[in-house]
Design a protein around this motif. Structure first.
Motif, short mmCIF file in Angstrom:
data_model
loop_
_atom_site.label_atom_id
_atom_site.label_comp_id
_atom_site.label_asym_id
_atom_site.label_seq_id
_atom_site.Cartn_x
_atom_site.Cartn_y
_atom_site.Cartn_z
N HIS A 19 53.98 65.80 -9.98
CA HIS A 19 52.72 65.84 -9.55
C HIS A 19 52.36 66.23 -8.14
CE1 HIS A 19 48.31 64.59 -9.98
NE2 HIS A 19 48.64 63.71 -8.96
N LYS A 20 53.21 65.93 -7.34
CA LYS A 20 53.00 66.49 -5.85
C LYS A 20 53.10 68.04 -5.61
CE LYS A 20 54.67 62.42 -3.81
NZ LYS A 20 56.01 61.67 -2.81
N LYS A 21 53.90 68.62 -6.65
CA LYS A 21 54.01 70.21 -6.46
C LYS A 21 53.29 70.68 -7.57
CE LYS A 21 58.08 71.90 -5.61
NZ LYS A 21 59.47 72.53 -6.06
N TYR A 22 52.89 70.32 -8.61
CA TYR A 22 52.13 70.79 -9.64
C TYR A 22 51.01 69.90 -10.25
CZ TYR A 22 56.30 73.87 -9.84
OH TYR A 22 57.32 74.52 -9.59
N ASN A 23 49.89 69.86 -9.40
CA ASN A 23 49.02 68.95 -9.44
C ASN A 23 48.26 68.75 -10.76
OD1 ASN A 23 47.43 66.88 -8.80
ND2 ASN A 23 45.90 68.12 -7.65
N ASP A 24 48.00 69.89 -11.42
CA ASP A 24 47.37 69.85 -12.69
C ASP A 24 48.24 70.11 -13.86
OD1 ASP A 24 44.98 69.00 -11.33
OD2 ASP A 24 44.45 70.95 -10.81
N SER A 25 49.30 70.20 -13.67
CA SER A 25 50.32 70.60 -14.92
C SER A 25 50.81 69.42 -15.67
CB SER A 25 51.29 71.59 -14.47
OG SER A 25 52.39 72.03 -15.60
N LEU A 26 50.11 69.33 -16.58
CA LEU A 26 50.66 67.80 -17.48
C LEU A 26 52.05 68.16 -18.08
CD1 LEU A 26 49.91 65.09 -18.74
CD2 LEU A 26 48.87 66.35 -20.59
N LEU A 27 52.44 69.47 -18.47
CA LEU A 27 53.53 69.63 -19.09
C LEU A 27 54.63 69.60 -18.28
CD1 LEU A 27 55.03 70.54 -21.68
CD2 LEU A 27 54.44 72.97 -21.37
N VAL A 28 54.66 70.17 -16.92
CA VAL A 28 55.41 69.90 -16.01
C VAL A 28 55.82 68.49 -15.76
CG1 VAL A 28 56.13 70.63 -13.72
CG2 VAL A 28 55.24 72.19 -15.17
N MET A 29 55.02 67.94 -15.63
CA MET A 29 54.90 66.34 -15.33
C MET A 29 55.96 65.64 -16.27
SD MET A 29 51.61 65.00 -13.38
CE MET A 29 50.39 65.81 -14.54
N ILE A 30 55.59 65.92 -17.36
CA ILE A 30 56.18 65.29 -18.66
C ILE A 30 57.69 65.76 -18.64
CG2 ILE A 30 56.22 65.13 -21.14
CD1 ILE A 30 53.44 65.54 -21.44
N ALA A 31 57.90 66.94 -18.52
CA ALA A 31 59.54 67.45 -18.46
C ALA A 31 60.05 67.06 -17.25
CB ALA A 31 59.30 68.97 -18.52
N ILE A 32 59.72 66.90 -16.32
CA ILE A 32 60.42 66.28 -14.98
C ILE A 32 60.84 65.04 -15.21
CG2 ILE A 32 60.28 66.03 -12.64
CD1 ILE A 32 61.07 68.88 -13.60
N GLY A 33 59.58 64.06 -15.59
CA GLY A 33 59.64 62.61 -15.94
C GLY A 33 60.93 62.61 -17.07
N TRP A 34 60.89 63.34 -17.95
CA TRP A 34 61.91 63.21 -19.22
C TRP A 34 63.32 63.40 -18.60
CZ3 TRP A 34 62.72 67.12 -23.94
CH2 TRP A 34 63.36 66.44 -24.67
N ALA A 35 63.47 64.69 -17.85
CA ALA A 35 64.73 64.96 -17.20
C ALA A 35 65.26 63.77 -16.31
CB ALA A 35 64.58 66.40 -16.58
N ARG A 36 64.29 63.35 -15.52
CA ARG A 36 64.67 62.36 -14.56
C ARG A 36 65.21 61.10 -14.98
NH1 ARG A 36 63.02 61.80 -9.16
NH2 ARG A 36 64.68 60.25 -8.26
N GLY A 37 64.41 60.56 -16.29
CA GLY A 37 65.02 59.30 -16.86
C GLY A 37 66.17 59.56 -18.02
N ALA A 38 66.29 60.74 -18.62
CA ALA A 38 67.34 60.90 -19.64
C ALA A 38 68.17 62.05 -19.41
CB ALA A 38 66.64 60.98 -20.92
N GLY A 39 68.37 62.45 -18.00
CA GLY A 39 69.17 63.58 -17.72
C GLY A 39 70.73 63.58 -18.21
N GLY A 40 71.18 62.40 -18.15
CA GLY A 40 72.49 62.02 -18.52
C GLY A 40 72.97 62.51 -19.98
N GLY A 41 71.85 62.07 -20.89
CA GLY A 41 72.19 62.83 -22.21
C GLY A 41 71.87 64.05 -22.54
N LEU A 42 70.77 64.53 -21.79
CA LEU A 42 70.26 65.99 -21.95
C LEU A 42 71.41 67.02 -21.49
CD1 LEU A 42 66.41 65.65 -20.88
CD2 LEU A 42 67.43 66.02 -23.10
N ILE A 43 72.19 66.85 -20.45
CA ILE A 43 73.27 67.61 -20.17
C ILE A 43 74.67 67.17 -20.47
CG2 ILE A 43 71.79 68.10 -18.08
CD1 ILE A 43 73.92 66.39 -16.39
N SER A 44 74.68 66.27 -21.80
CA SER A 44 75.95 65.77 -22.33
C SER A 44 76.87 67.04 -22.59
CB SER A 44 75.55 64.89 -23.47
OG SER A 44 74.84 65.82 -24.60
N ASN A 45 76.30 67.92 -23.10
CA ASN A 45 77.19 69.24 -23.44
C ASN A 45 77.92 69.66 -22.01
OD1 ASN A 45 74.77 69.81 -25.84
ND2 ASN A 45 76.60 69.72 -26.30
N PHE A 46 77.25 69.76 -20.91
CA PHE A 46 77.74 70.20 -19.85
C PHE A 46 78.72 69.34 -19.45
CE2 PHE A 46 77.94 70.18 -15.01
CZ PHE A 46 78.58 71.49 -15.03
#
Length: 325
Positions: A138-165
């Motif tokens: 939200h600090k970098k992209y004030n009005d971008s709802l999709l970016v906020m959802i994507a970053i929040g999702w990656a921050r909370g579940a990143g261990g599972g999202l990068i499981s293949n790596f």
């Protein structure tokens, strides 16, 4: 919110919002994450053959969300590892879980009562990670709802999202385990949390932040405890997911998900009919071939029948000659 004041939960929500995650809640997160890594197939063998690869995989399990969100925001991927205290604490826990004499640490933390407490504390840290990712975006992209959802999702579940790596670090390649193909419960609940906090951050959700934090934390902790006590891995949103999928993504009638009646597509019917007709033709041809195969005409039998016919014709001629004489 008036309901929180009536139930005397306003002070509790403020206390939860001001709660520090370091060191106890972070320790619980590291313990549960490293234990989840150890319970993966083949990890113990890797820990004996290559401790460095095992340690790197453990750090990805512990700090994967921060690493992934940093990459998505075009920040240094090693920035989450700059906190030497957190990395040292996670490394000590990794060593004790994998290499403690007589396996005392793992066996004690694997007991259900203690693991239940640790998993609940880890769910508390999930709230802070999701909220931290949404706030950072939200600090970098004030009005971008999709970016906020994507970053929040990656921050909370990143261990599972990068499981293949993380699996590649251990020499394993399983693309079918991609979280986007079949999301696990932690990934789903983190995505829901990212949507809620992003809506609250953009004032689309008329709810104060500390109240939403309390509601989300209580839900995740209670539901995780229920799943562990009952031994169930079914998501509480399974019925809703099934109805939405059948209604929007299968091409059937919108009422099929409600009535339970689903018609097969015309393409599949045509293909099935074509397959049935071809199968019937093949069956008939095979039966005719077998009939021809199992009823052969022997040459000896054919010759005897022709000789018998000639004798009968000769006898008939002799009889006719005698009658005429």
């Amino acid at each position: 919110m008036d309901l929180f004041e009536v139930l005397h939960l306003d002070e509790l929500s403020h206390g939860l919002a001001n709660l520090s995650m370091f060191p106890y809640f972070d320790m619980a997160h590291y313990i549960v994450s490293v234990m989840a890594l150890r319970e993966q197939p083949g990890v113990l063998e890797v820990s004996r053959v290559s401790p460095l690869a095992c340690w790197f995989s453990s750090m990805l399990f512990c700090f994967g969300g921060a690493v992934l969100s940093a990459i998505m925001l075009a920040e240094p991927a090693v920035a989450p590892l700059s906190n030497s205290t957190s990395v040292l604490l996670a490394s000590i826990i990794w060593y004790l879980v994998f290499y403690c004499p007589m396996d005392l640490v793992y066996c004690s933390t694997a007991l259900l009562p203690l693991r239940l407490v640790l998993s609940g504390m880890k769910e508390v840290t999930r709230t802070w990670k999701v909220l931290g990712g949404v706030t950072q975006a939200h600090k970098k992209y004030n009005d971008s709802l999709l970016v906020m959802i994507a970053i929040g999702w990656a921050r909370g579940a990143g261990g599972g999202l990068i499981s293949n790596f993380e699996q590649l670090v251990r020499g394993v390649w399983k693309p079918e385990t991609n979280e986007l193909l079949k999301m696990s419960y932690p990934t789903k609940i983190t995505l829901i949390g990212a949507v809620l906090f992003a809506l609250q951050q953009t004032h689309y959700l008329p709810l104060q932040k500390h109240h939403l934090m309390l509601l989300y934390t209580v839900f995740t902790v209670v539901n995780k405890s229920r799943m562990m006590l009952t031994g169930s891995s079914t998501s509480p949103f399974a019925a809703i997911e099934s109805a939405v999928y059948k209604t929007l993504f299968t091409g059937h009638s919108p009422y099929a998900a409600l009535t339970g009646e689903e018609d097969k597509p015309c393409i599949s019917n045509g293909a099935a009919n074509a397959t049935t007709s071809s199968a019937e033709k093949n069956k008939e041809s095979s039966e005719n071939g077998e009939a021809r195969k199992h009823t052969p005409v022997s040459p000896v039998k054919g010759q005897s029948e022709s000789l018998k016919a000639k004798d009968e014709s000769g006898n008939a001629e002799t009889t006719s000659c005698k009658k005429t004489d």
